[in-house]
Design an enzyme around this catalytic site. Structure first.
Site, PDB file in Angstrom:
ATOM      1  N   PHE A  58       0.823  -1.216   0.000  1.00 16.19           N
ATOM      2  CA  PHE A  58       0.000   0.000   0.000  1.00 16.19           C
ATOM      3  C   PHE A  58       0.855   1.263   0.000  1.00 16.19           C
ATOM      4  O   PHE A  58       0.463   2.294  -0.564  1.00 16.19           O
ATOM      5  CB  PHE A  58      -0.920  -0.028   1.229  1.00 16.19           C
ATOM      6  CG  PHE A  58      -1.978   1.029   1.236  1.00 16.19           C
ATOM      7  CD1 PHE A  58      -3.196   0.821   0.606  1.00 16.19           C
ATOM      8  CD2 PHE A  58      -1.770   2.237   1.899  1.00 16.19           C
ATOM      9  CE1 PHE A  58      -4.185   1.806   0.621  1.00 16.19           C
ATOM     10  CE2 PHE A  58      -2.746   3.218   1.920  1.00 16.19           C
ATOM     11  CZ  PHE A  58      -3.955   3.003   1.281  1.00 16.19           C
ATOM     12  N   VAL A  82       1.250  -9.404  -2.554  1.00 18.20           N
ATOM     13  CA  VAL A  82      -0.038  -9.358  -1.867  1.00 18.20           C
ATOM     14  C   VAL A  82      -0.700 -10.727  -2.039  1.00 18.20           C
ATOM     15  O   VAL A  82      -0.906 -11.186  -3.172  1.00 18.20           O
ATOM     16  CB  VAL A  82      -0.944  -8.239  -2.419  1.00 18.20           C
ATOM     17  CG1 VAL A  82      -2.090  -7.977  -1.437  1.00 18.20           C
ATOM     18  CG2 VAL A  82      -0.170  -6.958  -2.670  1.00 18.20           C
ATOM     19  N   ILE A  83      -0.961 -11.355  -0.919  1.00 14.53           N
ATOM     20  CA  ILE A  83      -1.528 -12.715  -0.935  1.00 14.53           C
ATOM     21  C   ILE A  83      -2.919 -12.668  -0.298  1.00 14.53           C
ATOM     22  O   ILE A  83      -3.074 -12.138   0.812  1.00 14.53           O
ATOM     23  CB  ILE A  83      -0.618 -13.702  -0.173  1.00 14.53           C
ATOM     24  CG1 ILE A  83       0.789 -13.707  -0.790  1.00 14.53           C
ATOM     25  CG2 ILE A  83      -1.225 -15.116  -0.193  1.00 14.53           C
ATOM     26  CD1 ILE A  83       1.818 -14.524  -0.015  1.00 14.53           C
ATOM     27  N   ALA A  86      -8.368 -14.011   4.414  1.00 13.11           N
ATOM     28  CA  ALA A  86      -9.760 -14.420   4.653  1.00 13.11           C
ATOM     29  C   ALA A  86     -10.752 -13.278   4.426  1.00 13.11           C
ATOM     30  O   ALA A  86     -11.950 -13.523   4.329  1.00 13.11           O
ATOM     31  CB  ALA A  86      -9.874 -14.939   6.075  1.00 13.11           C
ATOM     32  N   HIS A  89      -9.416  -7.436   2.569  1.00 18.77           N
ATOM     33  CA  HIS A  89      -8.219  -6.586   2.664  1.00 18.77           C
ATOM     34  C   HIS A  89      -7.380  -6.641   1.372  1.00 18.77           C
ATOM     35  O   HIS A  89      -6.904  -5.616   0.877  1.00 18.77           O
ATOM     36  CB  HIS A  89      -7.385  -7.070   3.859  1.00 18.77           C
ATOM     37  CG  HIS A  89      -6.247  -6.185   4.218  1.00 18.77           C
ATOM     38  ND1 HIS A  89      -6.390  -5.055   4.986  1.00 18.77           N
ATOM     39  CD2 HIS A  89      -4.924  -6.263   3.931  1.00 18.77           C
ATOM     40  CE1 HIS A  89      -5.207  -4.481   5.146  1.00 18.77           C
ATOM     41  NE2 HIS A  89      -4.303  -5.201   4.523  1.00 18.77           N
ATOM     42  N   ARG A 128       6.270 -17.347  -8.558  1.00 17.61           N
ATOM     43  CA  ARG A 128       6.596 -16.128  -9.313  1.00 17.61           C
ATOM     44  C   ARG A 128       7.786 -15.366  -8.725  1.00 17.61           C
ATOM     45  O   ARG A 128       8.073 -14.240  -9.139  1.00 17.61           O
ATOM     46  CB  ARG A 128       5.348 -15.229  -9.351  1.00 17.61           C
ATOM     47  CG  ARG A 128       4.307 -15.818 -10.289  1.00 17.61           C
ATOM     48  CD  ARG A 128       2.888 -15.374 -10.010  1.00 17.61           C
ATOM     49  NE  ARG A 128       1.968 -16.008 -10.960  1.00 17.61           N
ATOM     50  CZ  ARG A 128       1.546 -17.291 -10.873  1.00 17.61           C
ATOM     51  NH1 ARG A 128       1.952 -18.064  -9.877  1.00 17.61           N
ATOM     52  NH2 ARG A 128       0.754 -17.805 -11.787  1.00 17.61           N
TER      53      ARG A 128
HETATM   54  N1  LIG Z   1      -1.796  -7.918   3.390  1.00 22.65           N
HETATM   55  C1  LIG Z   1      -0.752  -7.391   2.716  1.00 22.65           C
HETATM   56  C2  LIG Z   1      -0.293  -6.108   2.983  1.00 22.65           C
HETATM   57  N2  LIG Z   1      -0.916  -5.368   3.897  1.00 22.65           N
HETATM   58  C3  LIG Z   1      -0.328  -4.213   4.500  1.00 22.65           C
HETATM   59  C4  LIG Z   1      -0.546  -2.943   3.698  1.00 22.65           C
HETATM   60  O1  LIG Z   1       0.186  -2.955   2.486  1.00 22.65           O
HETATM   61  C5  LIG Z   1      -0.104  -1.732   4.504  1.00 22.65           C
HETATM   62  O2  LIG Z   1       1.273  -1.808   4.765  1.00 22.65           O
HETATM   63  C6  LIG Z   1      -0.827  -1.557   5.815  1.00 22.65           C
HETATM   64  O3  LIG Z   1      -2.214  -1.648   5.630  1.00 22.65           O
HETATM   65  C7  LIG Z   1      -0.495  -0.196   6.441  1.00 22.65           C
HETATM   66  O4  LIG Z   1      -0.929   0.869   5.606  1.00 22.65           O
HETATM   67  N3  LIG Z   1       0.769  -5.612   2.308  1.00 22.65           N
HETATM   68  C8  LIG Z   1       1.416  -6.360   1.380  1.00 22.65           C
HETATM   69  O5  LIG Z   1       2.403  -5.904   0.782  1.00 22.65           O
HETATM   70  N4  LIG Z   1       0.992  -7.622   1.120  1.00 22.65           N
HETATM   71  C9  LIG Z   1      -0.084  -8.159   1.756  1.00 22.65           C
HETATM   72  O6  LIG Z   1      -0.435  -9.335   1.478  1.00 22.65           O
HETATM   73  C1  LIG Z   2      -3.709  -9.494   1.439  1.00 21.18           C
HETATM   74  C2  LIG Z   2      -3.761  -9.252   2.846  1.00 21.18           C
HETATM   75  O1  LIG Z   2      -3.920  -8.161   3.219  1.00 21.18           O
HETATM   76  C3  LIG Z   2      -3.803 -10.371   3.807  1.00 21.18           C
HETATM   77  O2  LIG Z   2      -2.576 -10.643   4.371  1.00 21.18           O
HETATM   78  C4  LIG Z   2      -4.804 -10.053   4.868  1.00 21.18           C
HETATM   79  O3  LIG Z   2      -5.348 -11.220   5.292  1.00 21.18           O
HETATM   80  P1  LIG Z   2      -6.810 -11.238   5.919  1.00 21.18           P
HETATM   81  O4  LIG Z   2      -7.764 -10.860   4.812  1.00 21.18           O
HETATM   82  O5  LIG Z   2      -6.955 -12.670   6.348  1.00 21.18           O
HETATM   83  O6  LIG Z   2      -6.818 -10.257   7.050  1.00 21.18           O
END
Ligand SMILES: Nc1c(NC[C@H](O)[C@H](O)[C@H](O)CO)[nH]c(=O)[nH]c1=O
Ligand SMILES: CC(=O)[C@@H](O)COP(=O)(O)O
Length: 155
Positions: A58, A82-83, A86, A89, A128
């Site tokens: 983000f 970004v994975i 649940a 998000h 990847r």
């Molecule tokens: N869930 C993932 C995130 N989440 C964190 C956000 O990117 C951000 O740092 C937070 O919300 C604070 O603003 N980031 C990833 O790079 N990959 C994810 O799977």
């Molecule tokens: C992609 C994401 O932000 C992930 O790690 C958040 O997982 P959740 O949706 O289970 O909180």
């Protein structure tokens, strides 16, 4: 017929910024290795590669914009993973980083490359990041060089 414009992949003399997310670092460090490898093997001097770590995907557009506004960089690469979890998000993070990177690029006139892995699960991310589906960081490095050189052809 007019001219066909196609840039080479020679990175000599280019200055590149990389913004990499720490979230899912076990994958993003592999993307960074791939990007560094791709840049150096195409002639970019290691001294001309700056790397900024951010908390997560983000935050990539914000720091990419700070870098772009310095006017120092020929291209900037955003790397992140970004994975899907649940909740919803995932969608918010993916949408904002994709939109943000596009906006920074268009607002600053610096190519900003989307070197993000956005996956349904960890296995897809591993594939990847240097295993069976290549390395998205390496691919992003090649795109960064091509875009930097292509941009120069329109000056
Ligand atoms: N869930 C993932 C995130 N989440 C964190 C956000 O990117 C951000 O740092 C937070 O919300 C604070 O603003 N980031 C990833 O790079 N990959 C994810 O799977
Ligand atoms: C992609 C994401 O932000 C992930 O790690 C958040 O997982 P959740 O949706 O289970 O909180």
């Amino acid at each position: 017929m007019g001219r066909i414009v196609e840039a080479n992949l020679v990175g000599t003399g280019l200055k590149i910024g990389i913004v990499v997310g720490r979230f899912n670092e076990f994958i993003t460090k592999k993307l960074l290795e791939g990007a560094m490898d791709g840049l150096k093997r195409h002639g970019v001097d290691e001294e001309n590669i700056d790397v900024a770590w951010v908390p997560g995907a983000f935050e990539i557009p914000f720091i990419a914009k700070q870098m772009a506004e310095t006017g120092e960089y020929d291209s900037i690469i955003g790397l992140g993973t970004v994975i899907r979890g649940a909740t919803t998000h995932y969608d918010y993070v993916c949408n904002e980083v994709a939109k943000g990177i596009a906006q920074v690029s268009l607002q600053t006139n610096v190519p900003v490359i989307f070197g993000l892995v956005t996956t349904e699960n960890i296995e897809q991310a591993i594939e990847r990041a240097g295993t069976k589906a290549g390395n998205k960081g390496f691919d992003a490095a090649v795109s960064a060089i091509e875009m930097a050189n292509l941009k120069k052809m329109f000056k």
